[in-house]
Design a protein around this motif. Structure first.
Motif, PDB file in Angstrom:
ATOM      1  N   CYS A 126       0.795  -1.304  -0.011  1.00 43.05           N
ATOM      2  CA  CYS A 126       0.052  -0.015   0.107  1.00 43.05           C
ATOM      3  C   CYS A 126       0.921   1.233  -0.036  1.00 43.05           C
ATOM      4  O   CYS A 126       0.543   2.288  -0.504  1.00 43.05           O
ATOM      5  N   THR A 128       2.423   1.579  -3.593  1.00 44.66           N
ATOM      6  CA  THR A 128       1.582   2.056  -4.923  1.00 44.66           C
ATOM      7  C   THR A 128       0.566   3.169  -4.549  1.00 44.66           C
ATOM      8  O   THR A 128      -0.028   3.671  -5.258  1.00 44.66           O
ATOM      9  N   ILE A 130      -2.075   3.052  -2.766  1.00 45.70           N
ATOM     10  CA  ILE A 130      -3.712   2.620  -2.621  1.00 45.70           C
ATOM     11  C   ILE A 130      -4.405   2.962  -1.390  1.00 45.70           C
ATOM     12  O   ILE A 130      -5.390   3.580  -1.444  1.00 45.70           O
TER      13      ILE A 130
END
Length: 195
Positions: A27, A30, A32
């Motif tokens: 996470c 990226t 996200i």
């Protein structure tokens, strides 16, 4: 065979235990899970709410609160006036007490000055929407939540919100003696072509 199953079980347990750090690393790389990152950067702080773009902070309007009571009870606003911005949500409390020795039902009717402000004074919650029954000596506090439409003409700088509170189903006073209403008969008029 038992040794192989023991190694597989131990591997599955280690993989499950490692999932949380692996998830956080993925996470973070990226981007996200942006919300979790923002919360972690400022611990205990609440995220800022977006600004209400419908509030016109360039102008202020004085809202005055007036009351009229038709009967022996006490009725008043918690504040007499308030400075508000158009588009801003405001709440004002009204206090009421039945000082009679009997139960009563009552309702309030609003009026506005100047007259053109009525179309721009939007009440979201108001005690004037309902009738209320109060026991002898009972006290109540009721809110009025309102928003003034930003389309209110710029020349209106003060609005007076006035409530008249009256008893519902109370006795209607008798007409004064000697002043009986006169009823005049209106002659019937026939129009050409009417059947």
């Amino acid at each position: 065979m038992v040794g192989k199953l023991g190694v597989i079980t131990l591997g599955m347990f280690a993989f499950g235990y490692a999932l949380v750090p692996i998830y956080n690393a993925i996470c973070e790389m990226t981007g996200i899970n942006v919300l979790a990152l923002a919360e972690r950067e400022v611990p205990g702080a609440r995220p800022a709410l977006p600004a209400n773009t419908q509030v016109d902070r360039t102008r202020s309007i004085t809202v005055e609160f007036d009351v009229n009571a038709r009967g022996p009870w006490q009725f008043k606003p918690a504040v007499r006036s308030l400075q508000v911005h158009p588009g801003e949500l405001n709440t004002v409390m009204y206090e009421f007490q039945n000082v009679q020795n009997r139960t009563m039902a009552a309702q309030a009717i609003p009026s506005y000055a100047p007259k053109q402000s009525a179309a721009h004074f939007n009440k979201l919650e108001c005690f004037c929407f309902n009738q209320y029954t109060l026991a002898p000596g009972e006290k109540k506090a009721w809110p009025v939540a309102f928003v003034i439409d930003p389309k209110l003409p710029k020349d209106v700088t003060t609005i007076t919100l006035s409530y008249t509170f009256f008893e519902v189903g109370g006795k209607v006073p008798a007409a004064p003696e000697g002043h009986a209403p006169q009823v005049r008969a209106v002659p019937a008029v026939s129009l050409p072509g009417a059947v």
